[in-house]
Design an enzyme around this catalytic site. Structure first.
Site, PDB file in Angstrom:
ATOM      1  CD  GLU A 196       5.960  -6.524 -15.402  1.00 30.03           C
ATOM      2  OE1 GLU A 196       7.084  -6.547 -15.952  1.00 30.03           O
ATOM      3  OE2 GLU A 196       5.067  -7.360 -15.620  1.00 30.03           O
ATOM      4  NE  ARG A 206     -18.673   6.395 -40.902  1.00 25.05           N
ATOM      5  CZ  ARG A 206     -19.786   6.104 -40.248  1.00 25.05           C
ATOM      6  NH1 ARG A 206     -20.266   4.861 -40.293  1.00 25.05           N
ATOM      7  NH2 ARG A 206     -20.414   7.019 -39.546  1.00 25.05           N
ATOM      8  CD  GLN A 248      -3.357  16.343 -48.772  1.00 29.18           C
ATOM      9  OE1 GLN A 248      -3.334  17.399 -48.169  1.00 29.18           O
ATOM     10  NE2 GLN A 248      -2.717  16.156 -49.915  1.00 29.18           N
ATOM     11  N   PRO A 257       0.801  -1.235   0.000  1.00 28.81           N
ATOM     12  CG  PRO A 257      -0.997  -1.612   1.466  1.00 28.81           C
ATOM     13  CD  PRO A 257       0.314  -2.196   1.013  1.00 28.81           C
TER      14      PRO A 257
END
Length: 381
Positions: free
Chosen positions: A359, A263, A274, A125
């Protein structure tokens, strides 16, 4: 179809390409039920074990490139599958690297077969990245150690069968006074205090140890070597976190490419714009740069580098931070659908965030990189 051209890079050998092909075929039939996370993880560990992929998580030598390839591929298909595999490696990494033959013989056959789930219990903790500030104690009492204290944010907490646990044995101040232990679940005095819910669900828990007795033979390495054990394990597995982030980023790029290619906006596909092409270019650049850093670190470790602290830190920092950006761009390209629950890019958006924390958080990696770079400069390279 996700780009696989990177497998021809000189980092890899034919065995790595064969492993990638085998795993890709296995993942084609992968279906994970996320409605019960504990059950899903148990099932995934069992399935990965029976398929032979957990053989790469423990043994005489850990091939980091194989670990990275597996994590990248699993992450690209399903984040929970990546988690299940990763924790079998991280949880038993200390046993593989520092365990006695008896310790390895007892646990590695079980974890590699998927018959025992493992966990890595380091965080407390009051001490996240500051491992030297750990306060959990292991007090010697004859042929036993007595454990007292709490661990939190423990992945696989509550479902693991065995924990690699770090506690203060008092050989010296700070990091010099920590030792590592193998602790089976279910011992008297061991309890799961709280299950922790997070935005990308997986088993997490706070654990409490009250006068838990373990044999002195449960220690990994020598007294006072716990910090060395922890850093040795992270030196191997930190690169694999980068690989998981890379897998998420590749999937986000694939999803975005499929979207902008089909799409229609004002009678033409999105990719004709672009600005959209600029986003796609940035995403592709970040994916390839992350892959180069990730597999450089893995290759260096596999080819005899004693430590790859700097390389692994660079890989984790860049891959996780840039994967977050790649996924955010994918969400943006999907528009409203990008934040709809059930869409893959929405799932990836939740999956990636924790990788920039566990980590070694991104800011900690910057400190590591700076110190390692300065040290190398002062030593003349």
């Amino acid at each position: 179809m996700s780009d696989r051209s990177f497998l021809s890079w000189p980092f890899f050998e034919d065995r790595h390409r064969a492993l990638s092909k085998k795993l890709e075929e296995w993942c084609a039939g992968l279906s994970v039920d996320h409605s019960d996370i504990d059950a899903a993880c148990r099932r995934l560990v069992a399935d990965l074990g029976s398929a032979g992929f957990l053989d790469h998580t423990g043994g005489d030598a850990l091939d980091v490139r194989s670990l990275c390839l597996i994590r990248e591929t699993l992450a690209r298909h399903d984040g929970l599958a990546d988690f299940a595999f990763a924790m079998q490696g991280l949880g038993t990494g200390a046993i593989s690297l520092f365990g006695t033959q008896a310790q390895q013989d007892e646990w590695l056959p079980q974890t590699r077969a998927g018959k025992a789930i493992s966990a890595f219990a380091l965080t407390e903790p009051q001490s996240g990245s500051d491992v030297a500030n750990s306060t959990m104690t292991a007090t010697r009492d004859g042929d036993e150690y007595v454990l007292n204290g709490e661990k939190t944010w423990i992945s696989n907490g509550g479902i693991a069968d065995v924990y690699t646990l770090f506690a203060r044995t008092g050989e010296g101040p700070g990091a010099k006074g920590l030792s590592a232990f193998i602790v089976p679940a279910g011992l008297p005095g061991f309890e799961v205090v709280e299950r922790l819910e997070v935005m990308a669900p997986h088993p997490l828990a706070t654990l409490r140890f009250t006068d838990v007795r373990i044999p002195a033979s449960s220690m990994l390495g020598n007294p006072g070597e716990g910090f060395k054990v922890a850093m040795g394990v992270l030196d191997v597995f930190r690169s694999t976190v980068a690989a998981a982030a890379l897998g998420f980023a590749r999937r986000a790029l694939d999803e975005a490419l499929a979207r902008v290619g089909t799409r229609q906006v004002q009678g033409a596909p999105l990719i004709d714009l672009q600005m959209v092409q600029g986003h796609v270019a940035d995403m592709a650049l970040d994916v390839d740069a992350a892959a180069l850093l990730t597999y450089r670190a893995a290759w260096a470790k596999d080819n005899g580098a004693a430590r790859v602290t700097r390389e692994a830190a660079m890989a984790k920092l860049y891959s996780t931070d840039q994967a977050q950006k790649v996924i955010d761009k994918a969400v943006q390209l999907f528009g409203g659908d990008g934040v709809r629950v059930g869409m893959k890019v929405e799932e990836l958006y939740r999956d990636i965030r924790a990788l920039r924390i566990y980590e070694g958080a991104s800011d900690v990696q910057r400190v590591v990189i700076a110190r390692q770079t300065m040290s190398a400069f002062q030593k003349g390279g």
